[in-house]
Every structure is written in C-alpha cells, then in structure tokens.
Design a protein around this motif. Structure first.
Motif, PDB file in Angstrom:
ATOM      1  N   LYS A   2       0.829  -1.203   0.000  1.00  0.00           N
ATOM      2  CA  LYS A   2       0.000   0.000   0.000  1.00  0.00           C
ATOM      3  C   LYS A   2       0.867   1.258   0.000  1.00  0.00           C
ATOM      4  CE  LYS A   2      -3.976  -1.803   2.622  1.00  0.00           C
ATOM      5  NZ  LYS A   2      -5.009  -1.774   1.596  1.00  0.00           N
ATOM      6  N   LYS A   3       0.348   2.317  -0.632  1.00  0.00           N
ATOM      7  CA  LYS A   3       0.909   3.674  -0.496  1.00  0.00           C
ATOM      8  C   LYS A   3      -0.227   4.558  -0.001  1.00  0.00           C
ATOM      9  CE  LYS A   3       4.176   5.670  -3.042  1.00  0.00           C
ATOM     10  NZ  LYS A   3       5.595   5.549  -2.696  1.00  0.00           N
ATOM     11  N   ILE A   4      -0.056   5.076   1.220  1.00  0.00           N
ATOM     12  CA  ILE A   4      -1.200   5.671   1.921  1.00  0.00           C
ATOM     13  C   ILE A   4      -0.971   7.148   2.214  1.00  0.00           C
ATOM     14  CG2 ILE A   4      -2.679   5.492   3.977  1.00  0.00           C
ATOM     15  CD1 ILE A   4      -1.623   2.590   4.310  1.00  0.00           C
ATOM     16  N   ILE A   5      -1.971   7.979   1.904  1.00  0.00           N
ATOM     17  CA  ILE A   5      -1.957   9.381   2.340  1.00  0.00           C
ATOM     18  C   ILE A   5      -2.901   9.507   3.540  1.00  0.00           C
ATOM     19  CG2 ILE A   5      -3.647  10.001   0.516  1.00  0.00           C
ATOM     20  CD1 ILE A   5      -2.452  12.853   0.599  1.00  0.00           C
ATOM     21  N   VAL A   6      -2.396  10.161   4.603  1.00  0.00           N
ATOM     22  CA  VAL A   6      -3.181  10.330   5.831  1.00  0.00           C
ATOM     23  C   VAL A   6      -3.416  11.825   6.044  1.00  0.00           C
ATOM     24  CG1 VAL A   6      -3.253   9.910   8.330  1.00  0.00           C
ATOM     25  CG2 VAL A   6      -2.054   8.291   6.836  1.00  0.00           C
ATOM     26  N   THR A   7      -4.682  12.239   6.229  1.00  0.00           N
ATOM     27  CA  THR A   7      -4.963  13.642   6.580  1.00  0.00           C
ATOM     28  C   THR A   7      -5.123  13.759   8.098  1.00  0.00           C
ATOM     29  OG1 THR A   7      -7.390  13.555   6.540  1.00  0.00           O
ATOM     30  CG2 THR A   7      -6.276  13.872   4.409  1.00  0.00           C
ATOM     31  N   GLY A   8      -4.958  14.950   8.627  1.00  0.00           N
ATOM     32  CA  GLY A   8      -5.116  15.158  10.077  1.00  0.00           C
ATOM     33  C   GLY A   8      -4.151  14.313  10.875  1.00  0.00           C
ATOM     34  N   ALA A   9      -2.918  14.141  10.316  1.00  0.00           N
ATOM     35  CA  ALA A   9      -1.979  13.150  10.846  1.00  0.00           C
ATOM     36  C   ALA A   9      -1.345  13.533  12.179  1.00  0.00           C
ATOM     37  CB  ALA A   9      -0.875  12.873   9.817  1.00  0.00           C
ATOM     38  N   LEU A  10      -1.537  14.769  12.622  1.00  0.00           N
ATOM     39  CA  LEU A  10      -0.953  15.156  13.920  1.00  0.00           C
ATOM     40  C   LEU A  10      -1.948  15.024  15.068  1.00  0.00           C
ATOM     41  CD1 LEU A  10       1.127  18.240  12.758  1.00  0.00           C
ATOM     42  CD2 LEU A  10       2.045  16.144  13.764  1.00  0.00           C
TER      43      LEU A  10
END
Ligand code: NAD
Length: 315
Positions: A2-10
């Motif tokens: 998988k190649k994953i983009i995460v929003t709100g990561a903090l």
C-alpha cells in the motif's frame, strides 16, 4: 504494497496511526499531512506535507504525486468543539470529506474515514445499540457523522469506490492529547491521577459511554482495510467497542493501582448533554463477523498500561 496518504496526521489518532502504518508498510509508503506542522515523529521520521483538507486541488495533487492507492481521512472537528462552532464544523467536516472522497474517486484510492458513536442520538436504543438502527443525532458532530456515513456508502454504490469506516467510541491514548471530544475525561483522568492523585470529572456519575484503547483502535483500522471486500456486508460504518464504563468505574480501576486516588464531579452541561444523547453500550457483532474485529484491552489492562506508560514518560 500500500501507499497511503493520511490527513489530520498530527491528531490523537493520526499521530499514532502514521507510526503503525510506517512500521507495517514501510516509512516511504506513508505520506502524513496536516494543516499545521509540529515537531514530532510524524513530521520528521518520514514523508510529511502541509495540507488543509478544504483545499481539494492540493489534496488531489499531493495524493497523485505520491502515487497513493489509499486515503485515510482523519482531519475533523470533534464533538465538543463542533458544538461551539457548528457552521465551521459543517464546512470542515463535510467539505474535507467530500474533497477526500473526490480525490479517492479520481485516483481510484481505497478509502477510510472514522465515524463515531456520536452518529447515534437520543432516540437510538441505548443498550447494546445494534449495527443497523435509528440514527437521529442532535449534535452538529453527529449530523456530520451520519451524513458522512451516507456519503461514503453513496460513493461505494454509485462509483464502486472501496469506502470503509468504523464508528469509534471514545479513544484512550498516551501519545497525543485528545482534540475536544466528549470522552476526553477518560484520558485526562490518568494524567491527573499521576500528577495530582485526584480528578474532577465534567461527566456525571453513572454516565456510561463506550471506550477503546488506542492500540486496539489502530489494529481495527488495519484489519478492516485488509479485509476481503467480498466479506463486507456493511461498510460505513461498523460499530466497534472494547468496554463501556462510567467515571466511577474508571476511578475504581485506577484505585487498584493508586489506592489514594480520589474522584469528584463538576459537571459541564454541554458535554453532559452530548454524552446523554449517546448510547450506553454498542454491539460490535457485525465487525466481529465480517472482518474479525477483536479488542485486546479491557478496562483494568488498559489502566495498568496507561499508568505505566505515562510514568515512563515522566508524567
Ligand atoms: P484530533 O482533533 O486529535 O485531530 C484532528 C487533526 O486534524 C489535528 O491534527 C488538526 O491539526 C487537523 N486539522 C484540523 N483542521 C484541519 C484542516 N482544515 N485540514 C487538515 N487538517 C486539519 O482528532 P482525532 O481524535 O485524531 O480524530 C480523527 C478522526 O476520528 C475524526 O474524524 C474524529 O471524528 C474521529 N473519531 C475520534 C475519536 C476519538 O476519541 N479521538 C472517536 C470517534 C471518532
């Protein structure tokens, strides 16, 4: 892979989710994003970009340039803060979600976003709340979460987008403080138990809500996203829970470790009203049957781990 983009990561979940995903799929395969930058593992130990989720074009571009095949959308305003700023909450929670769904549709990414026990309301059966039931929440956060569940199902039915979600209960963790939810007291209480030996709860005695320890929540995300699509009857969103307790029970659990600990109450009417509108306990059978959900921690094992970890961190 998988190649994953995460929003709100903090955030409370994102900050630990990114580490778990980097350990599982490889650091270079996880792109963490948030509207702000902070000095933390998330921003320094692997790929990180600034992203405001209300900017759909930038979201699309970042995901495309990274070659992401999965979107995990965490950026949102939580229940108590959303009640203070309802219009802002609608614009962020729904605007961010539709941008994330559109980017996922255009780039054919698998999609995850968390719903919440806030998606239930006062007319929902309160005990052992079923997977499929009445959802007429009375908070802006709840309205956003039900709308979000429907929107995610719509994208699956209309466009065949592989959308998946869980209804998280209150999450208890020791890495990043929670961001303005109704169940935050159940995190605070551990910090205050160690620092001051006492806690004043803004939630009243006898108020039961579902909760889960963060390691179980992170595993649930990975397990649901890895599940065989053909096994999923439900999608957005699965009830998941590990325990249901009221303030006096978490206090009793802490007292088993810190015998002098004391609890008193100064009830906040806003957060108490939100808590009163939510279930006492939810039924996670569908998640167990369809993708093998299982929580490892109960109240006492979580208490021991929380207190030991916080002590190690010098709290
Ligand atoms: P949080 O408040 O801790 O973090 C949210 C993050 O989003 C923050 O880092 C913030 O900087 C970022 N953010 C805010 N506005 C943004 C914007 N415009 N663009 C990009 N980023 C932005 O939240 P959390 O607890 O990590 O929750 C993540 C998701 O899980 C949310 O959808 C929440 O509703 C859901 N959820 C959380 C819990 C819980 O107990 N933490 C329970 C149920 C559901």
């Amino acid at each position: 892979m998988k190649k994953i983009i995460v929003t709100g990561a903090l955030g409370q979940i994102g900050s630990e989710l990114v580490t778990k995903l980097r350990n599982t799929y490889g650091t270079e395969n996880i792109l963490a994003t948030d509207i702000r930058k902070a000095s933390a593992d998330v921003t320094e130990a692997g790929p990180f970009e600034i992203l405001d989720v209300t900017d759909g074009e930038k979201m699309h571009q970042l995901a495309k340039d990274f070659g992401a095949d999965t979107m995990m959308h965490m950026a949102a305003l939580l229940s108590a803060t959303a009640e203070e700023k309802p219009l802002f909450a609608w614009n962020l929670n729904m605007g961010g979600l539709i941008n994330a769904l559109e980017a996922s549709r255009e780039l054919n990414m698998q999609f995850f976003t968390p719903s919440s026990i806030g998606a239930f309301g006062p007319s929902t059966p309160k005990m052992n709340t079923p997977q499929d039931t009445l959802q007429r929440p009375t908070t802006m956060y709840g309205v956003n979460k039900v709308s979000g569940e429907l929107l995610c199902d719509y994208y699956f039915q209309k466009f065949g987008l592989d959308t998946r979600g869980v209804r998280f209960p209150g999450l208890i963790s020791n890495e990043t403080l929670p961001g303005g939810g109704t169940t935050d007291y159940a995190v605070d209480i551990y910090y205050k138990a160690l620092a001051e030996g006492k806690y004043t709860s803004y939630i009243a005695e006898g108020t039961y809500m579902d909760m889960m320890y963060m390691p179980d929540a992170l595993q649930a995300i990975v397990d649901l996203m890895e599940a065989d699509s053909s096994q999923l009857i439900h999608r957005n969103a699965f009830n998941v829970t590990a325990m249901s307790f009221a303030p006096e029970q978490i206090a009793a659990s802490i007292k088993k470790v810190i015998s002098t600990f004391t609890l008193d109450y100064d009830v906040d009417p806003v957060r108490q009203a939100i808590a009163n509108s939510w279930p006492d306990s939810i039924d996670a059978t569908a998640a167990k049957e369809e993708w093998g959900f299982q929580a490892k921690y109960d109240l006492d094992s979580m208490t021991i781990d929380m207190l030991e970890t916080l002590k190690r961190k010098g709290i």
